[in-house]
Design a protein around this motif. Structure first.
Motif, PDB file in Angstrom:
ATOM      1  N   UNK B  74       0.824  -1.211   0.000  1.00  0.00           N
ATOM      2  CA  UNK B  74       0.000   0.000   0.000  1.00  0.00           C
ATOM      3  C   UNK B  74       0.859   1.262   0.000  1.00  0.00           C
ATOM      4  N   UNK B  75       2.149   1.081   0.237  1.00  0.00           N
ATOM      5  CA  UNK B  75       3.018   2.261   0.325  1.00  0.00           C
ATOM      6  C   UNK B  75       4.067   2.229  -0.793  1.00  0.00           C
ATOM      7  N   UNK B  76       4.913   3.258  -0.829  1.00  0.00           N
ATOM      8  CA  UNK B  76       5.856   3.421  -1.940  1.00  0.00           C
ATOM      9  C   UNK B  76       7.307   3.290  -1.478  1.00  0.00           C
ATOM     10  N   UNK B  77       7.514   2.569  -0.390  1.00  0.00           N
ATOM     11  CA  UNK B  77       8.847   2.574   0.208  1.00  0.00           C
ATOM     12  C   UNK B  77       9.568   1.233   0.138  1.00  0.00           C
ATOM     13  N   UNK B  78       8.962   0.204  -0.458  1.00  0.00           N
ATOM     14  CA  UNK B  78       9.517  -1.150  -0.389  1.00  0.00           C
ATOM     15  C   UNK B  78      10.935  -1.215  -0.971  1.00  0.00           C
ATOM     16  N   UNK B  79      11.128  -0.708  -2.186  1.00  0.00           N
ATOM     17  CA  UNK B  79      12.448  -0.806  -2.822  1.00  0.00           C
ATOM     18  C   UNK B  79      13.472   0.065  -2.097  1.00  0.00           C
ATOM     19  N   UNK B  80      13.048   1.281  -1.731  1.00  0.00           N
ATOM     20  CA  UNK B  80      13.978   2.199  -1.049  1.00  0.00           C
ATOM     21  C   UNK B  80      14.435   1.602   0.273  1.00  0.00           C
ATOM     22  N   UNK B  81      13.529   0.932   0.957  1.00  0.00           N
ATOM     23  CA  UNK B  81      13.862   0.310   2.235  1.00  0.00           C
ATOM     24  C   UNK B  81      14.875  -0.819   2.016  1.00  0.00           C
ATOM     25  N   UNK B  82      14.656  -1.624   0.969  1.00  0.00           N
ATOM     26  CA  UNK B  82      15.590  -2.714   0.680  1.00  0.00           C
ATOM     27  C   UNK B  82      16.981  -2.165   0.353  1.00  0.00           C
ATOM     28  N   UNK B  83      17.008  -0.946  -0.175  1.00  0.00           N
ATOM     29  CA  UNK B  83      18.296  -0.316  -0.507  1.00  0.00           C
ATOM     30  C   UNK B  83      18.955   0.338   0.706  1.00  0.00           C
ATOM     31  N   UNK B  84      18.270   0.343   1.843  1.00  0.00           N
ATOM     32  CA  UNK B  84      18.891   0.849   3.054  1.00  0.00           C
ATOM     33  C   UNK B  84      18.260   2.094   3.647  1.00  0.00           C
ATOM     34  N   UNK B  85      17.200   2.626   3.031  1.00  0.00           N
ATOM     35  CA  UNK B  85      16.529   3.796   3.611  1.00  0.00           C
ATOM     36  C   UNK B  85      15.722   3.362   4.839  1.00  0.00           C
ATOM     37  N   UNK B  86      15.563   4.278   5.788  1.00  0.00           N
ATOM     38  CA  UNK B  86      14.704   4.003   6.939  1.00  0.00           C
ATOM     39  C   UNK B  86      13.323   4.589   6.657  1.00  0.00           C
ATOM     40  N   UNK B  87      12.285   3.823   7.057  1.00  0.00           N
ATOM     41  CA  UNK B  87      10.942   4.336   6.799  1.00  0.00           C
ATOM     42  C   UNK B  87      10.218   4.685   8.095  1.00  0.00           C
ATOM     43  N   UNK B  88       9.206   5.512   7.941  1.00  0.00           N
ATOM     44  CA  UNK B  88       8.360   5.903   9.064  1.00  0.00           C
ATOM     45  C   UNK B  88       6.938   5.440   8.749  1.00  0.00           C
ATOM     46  N   UNK B  89       6.367   4.589   9.613  1.00  0.00           N
ATOM     47  CA  UNK B  89       4.988   4.127   9.365  1.00  0.00           C
ATOM     48  C   UNK B  89       3.989   4.911  10.228  1.00  0.00           C
ATOM     49  N   UNK B  90       4.474   5.897  10.981  1.00  0.00           N
ATOM     50  CA  UNK B  90       3.626   6.718  11.850  1.00  0.00           C
ATOM     51  C   UNK B  90       2.762   5.852  12.769  1.00  0.00           C
ATOM     52  N   UNK B  91       3.407   4.943  13.520  1.00  0.00           N
ATOM     53  CA  UNK B  91       2.616   4.015  14.330  1.00  0.00           C
ATOM     54  C   UNK B  91       1.769   4.706  15.400  1.00  0.00           C
ATOM     55  N   UNK B  92       2.172   5.897  15.835  1.00  0.00           N
ATOM     56  CA  UNK B  92       1.445   6.524  16.941  1.00  0.00           C
ATOM     57  C   UNK B  92       0.370   7.499  16.478  1.00  0.00           C
ATOM     58  N   UNK B  93       0.291   7.720  15.177  1.00  0.00           N
ATOM     59  CA  UNK B  93      -0.675   8.699  14.699  1.00  0.00           C
ATOM     60  C   UNK B  93      -2.075   8.089  14.632  1.00  0.00           C
ATOM     61  N   UNK B  94      -3.048   8.908  14.971  1.00  0.00           N
ATOM     62  CA  UNK B  94      -4.444   8.458  14.888  1.00  0.00           C
ATOM     63  C   UNK B  94      -4.979   8.628  13.469  1.00  0.00           C
ATOM     64  N   UNK B  95      -4.265   9.419  12.670  1.00  0.00           N
ATOM     65  CA  UNK B  95      -4.735   9.668  11.308  1.00  0.00           C
ATOM     66  C   UNK B  95      -4.242   8.590  10.365  1.00  0.00           C
ATOM     67  N   UNK B  97      -2.040   7.649   7.709  1.00  0.00           N
ATOM     68  CA  UNK B  97      -0.849   8.180   7.053  1.00  0.00           C
ATOM     69  C   UNK B  97      -0.107   7.053   6.353  1.00  0.00           C
ATOM     70  N   UNK B  98       0.337   7.317   5.151  1.00  0.00           N
ATOM     71  CA  UNK B  98       1.118   6.324   4.420  1.00  0.00           C
ATOM     72  C   UNK B  98       2.575   6.402   4.858  1.00  0.00           C
ATOM     73  N   UNK B  99       3.263   5.271   4.899  1.00  0.00           N
ATOM     74  CA  UNK B  99       4.680   5.303   5.262  1.00  0.00           C
ATOM     75  C   UNK B  99       5.478   6.229   4.338  1.00  0.00           C
ATOM     76  N   UNK B 100       6.487   6.884   4.905  1.00  0.00           N
ATOM     77  CA  UNK B 100       7.382   7.715   4.095  1.00  0.00           C
ATOM     78  C   UNK B 100       8.826   7.374   4.445  1.00  0.00           C
ATOM     79  N   UNK B 101       9.743   7.871   3.637  1.00  0.00           N
ATOM     80  CA  UNK B 101      11.169   7.657   3.901  1.00  0.00           C
ATOM     81  C   UNK B 101      11.634   8.674   4.934  1.00  0.00           C
ATOM     82  N   UNK B 102      12.230   8.147   5.999  1.00  0.00           N
ATOM     83  CA  UNK B 102      12.679   9.000   7.085  1.00  0.00           C
ATOM     84  C   UNK B 102      14.145   9.379   6.873  1.00  0.00           C
ATOM     85  N   UNK B 103      14.888   8.419   6.316  1.00  0.00           N
ATOM     86  CA  UNK B 103      16.325   8.636   6.151  1.00  0.00           C
ATOM     87  C   UNK B 103      16.742   8.146   4.775  1.00  0.00           C
ATOM     88  N   UNK B 104      17.289   9.048   3.989  1.00  0.00           N
ATOM     89  CA  UNK B 104      17.689   8.696   2.626  1.00  0.00           C
ATOM     90  C   UNK B 104      19.100   8.121   2.629  1.00  0.00           C
TER      91      UNK B 104
END
Lengths: 230, 344
Positions: B74-95, B97-104
């Motif tokens: 459902x998100x756009x971070x799978x390949x970037x994560x496999x390449x070593x990027x860190x992702x944010x899934x916003x686990x604490x948000x009530x809204x 939110x789609x995962x984003x890249x936290x660290x490039x």
């Protein structure tokens, strides 16, 4: 002191440096302008901003795209950095401050940065919250800084929905604040439904709106000067 | 054609250019719904990280609404994560939110010569994706096509480095950007092949960063298209190239990428695209997933479905991920209209 002719030559070159995204020349020419006695405000508006107006037109005609736009913005900032310390406080009657940021979940900030640039040029105090900003932060920052304007940006459908809540919260606490929303998925319809005061769906429009704003500032400045002469 | 086909038959025949019982109504992008999540009792922030929850969530649009597909992630971070990027899934948000890249992984121009991990397909969530696809296949794979997506090389580059820098460098240092995209294209092919092995029936390549809102058609043709061609050449399952925003000037290039079908969003004038590409080209999309499907009335949903079909789309297909809060009655209205109006 340079002649009027020389001054307008410097301004032209400064303008072209922005259009041709030549950062180094923009820096050099800004310094030349100061050295040869061109007023810093004039150099900003009739040089840098005038160049950016042309860039906006080229962007609209699809001769320029976002990469060129970003490079022109870099050139503008390079010149602005040198000129800004020499700006005399302009009495335009529209001094203001603005809170700006990209909403939580969205890490795209190009559009936001372009709008921010135009506020910078216009002499606004800009509180840039950056990107991926938690919704509450906008409300907090507005209250803290008592800003007149809050600009929210979201580039993706999947993140723009958060803007609705921010608008509600801010308007509840401070109904006088103007709110502008921007980003590809935003529409007039959404702006109306959610109670935003303005919107810009893309960089072209954001730039155009910002330029309209700056142009009216420029007009005010010219009027003010004309009045002084009388 | 009297026989009612399964969603899988319908979609596979569509890709094969064969007649179907009715127009297909499906997506190549995310279509998780709050309705589905609520029925399962899952939180959106979790389903990205758990193969079973991902597969079950992906299957809900088919199970609840009869949508013609089951798509994950459902998100756009799978390949970037496999390449070593860190992702944010916003686990604490009530809204939502789609995962984003936290660290490039690329912080400046000098870091563009990246090393691709030898065990790429064992990194990040690639193993989880394989598992999720396998679960979905077992669950509904006989009758519903299971799809997935990967990013295009330019969009992926924009995930692992600053988009701002990438755009400027694509102008100032196209050689560097080209070299990076070549590496990323190989990464994308590897990931796509993993998904193929896991059993997907079709795949979408999402090159959203390269729309004509951002890059000139000329830059698309010289900088992006060669890489897309090299990717589609290696993909065996039916493939779709998706680009959002203004695309009318590049639909010809898109079709020339080697993708079986192209997908566009509501900014595309589809009637014009149809004229340009001829009657047999597979053109999906144009359906506004938010302003119509989520916030529009049922009438608007029906009207838009008919208009898309009239304008000549080859399948009713939302032009982007479906925003999860889509009202169930709107989703049903879209499906009913396709079932009724899309019978030719």
């Amino acid at each position: 002191m340079a002649t009027e002719e020389r001054k307008s030559e410097i301004l032209d070159k400064l303008r072209n440096a922005v259009i041709e995204y030549d950062e180094d020349s923009a820096k050099e020419l800004a310094q030349t302008a100061l050295d040869e006695g061109v007023d810093a405000n004039t150099a900003i508006f009739n040089g840098l901003v005038s160049g950016m107006q042309k860039v906006g037109a080229l962007f609209e005609k699809q001769e320029y795209f976002v990469p060129e736009l970003l490079m022109c913005a870099d050139a503008l900032y390079a010149g602005l950095e040198i000129l800004k310390p020499h700006v005399k406080q302009m009495d335009l009657g529209v001094r203001g401050s603005v809170v700006i940021g990209t909403v939580e979940g969205d890490v795209h900030d190009i559009g936001k940065n372009i709008v921010k640039m135009m506020f910078d040029v216009a002499g606004f105090t800009v509180y840039d919250l950056g990107r991926d900003v938690p919704l509450d932060k906008f409300v907090e920052e507005q209250l803290k800084t008592d800003s007149d304007l809050v600009c929210l940006s979201a580039m993706m459908t999947t993140t723009m929905v958060g803007m609705k809540k921010i608008i509600e919260d801010i308007k509840k606490k401070n109904p006088k604040v103007k709110i502008m929303i921007g980003g590809a998925p935003v529409s007039q319809d959404i702006a109306d439904k959610w109670g935003a005061d303005g919107y810009a769906p893309d960089a072209t429009n954001a730039l155009k709106d910002a330029i309209n704003m700056i142009s009216s500032l420029k007009k005010l400045k010219e009027d003010a000067e004309a009045n002084k002469k009388i | 054609m009297a026989e009612i086909m399964t969603a899988k038959e319908r979609v596979l025949k569509l890709f094969a250019g064969e007649p179907t019982d009715r127009a297909a109504c499906f997506s190549g992008m995310g279509n998780a719904t709050t309705e589905g999540l609520t029925r399962l009792g899952y939180k959106f922030a979790q389903v990205h990280l758990n193969a079973r929850q991902m597969a079950e969530t992906a299957a809900t649009t088919s199970k609840i609404f009869d949508f013609d597909c089951c798509v994950m992630p459902f998100d756009l971070c799978v390949e970037a994560e496999a390449l070593g990027c860190k992702i944010n899934t916003y686990p604490h948000s009530e809204d939502l939110l789609y995962p984003t890249i936290k660290e490039k992984i690329i912080h400046n121009e000098d870091e563009m010569d990246i090393g691709v991990p030898g065990d790429l397909t064992e990194r990040g969530r690639i193993p989880l994706m394989r598992e999720a696809i396998g679960i979905a296949k077992k669950d509904i794979g006989d009758s519903v096509p299971v799809g997935s997506y990967v990013l295009g090389p330019f969009t992926l580059a924009g995930q692992i480095m600053e988009l701002n820098d990438l755009l400027k460098l694509s102008f100032k240092k196209p050689d560097k950007v080209n070299a990076l995209m070549e590496k990323l294209s190989a990464v994308i092919v590897q990931v796509a092949q993993e998904f193929e092995k896991a059993g997907i029936d079709y795949i979408t390549v999402r090159e959203m960063g390269a729309t004509s809102d951002v890059l000139s058609p000329r830059a698309f043709n010289t900088l992006i298209l060669p890489h897309l061609k090299s990717i589609f050449k290696e993909i065996k399952v039916p493939s779709v190239l998706h680009i959002c925003g203004k695309t009318n000037d590049i639909v010809g290039f898109m079709m020339g990428s080697g993708a079986k079908a192209i997908s566009v969003d509501q900014k595309n004038d589809v009637a014009d695209t149809r004229k340009k590409l001829g009657p047999n080209a597979l053109v999906f999309g144009n359906y506004d997933p938010y302003n119509v499907l989520v916030s529009g009335s049922e009438d608007l949903v029906r009207e838009t479905t008919r208009k898309c079909l009239d304008d000549g789309v080859s399948a009713v297909w939302p032009g982007c991920d479906i925003w999860p809060t889509v009202p169930p009655e709107n989703f049903r209205a879209m499906m009913e209209t396709v079932k009724d109006y899309g019978k030719q």
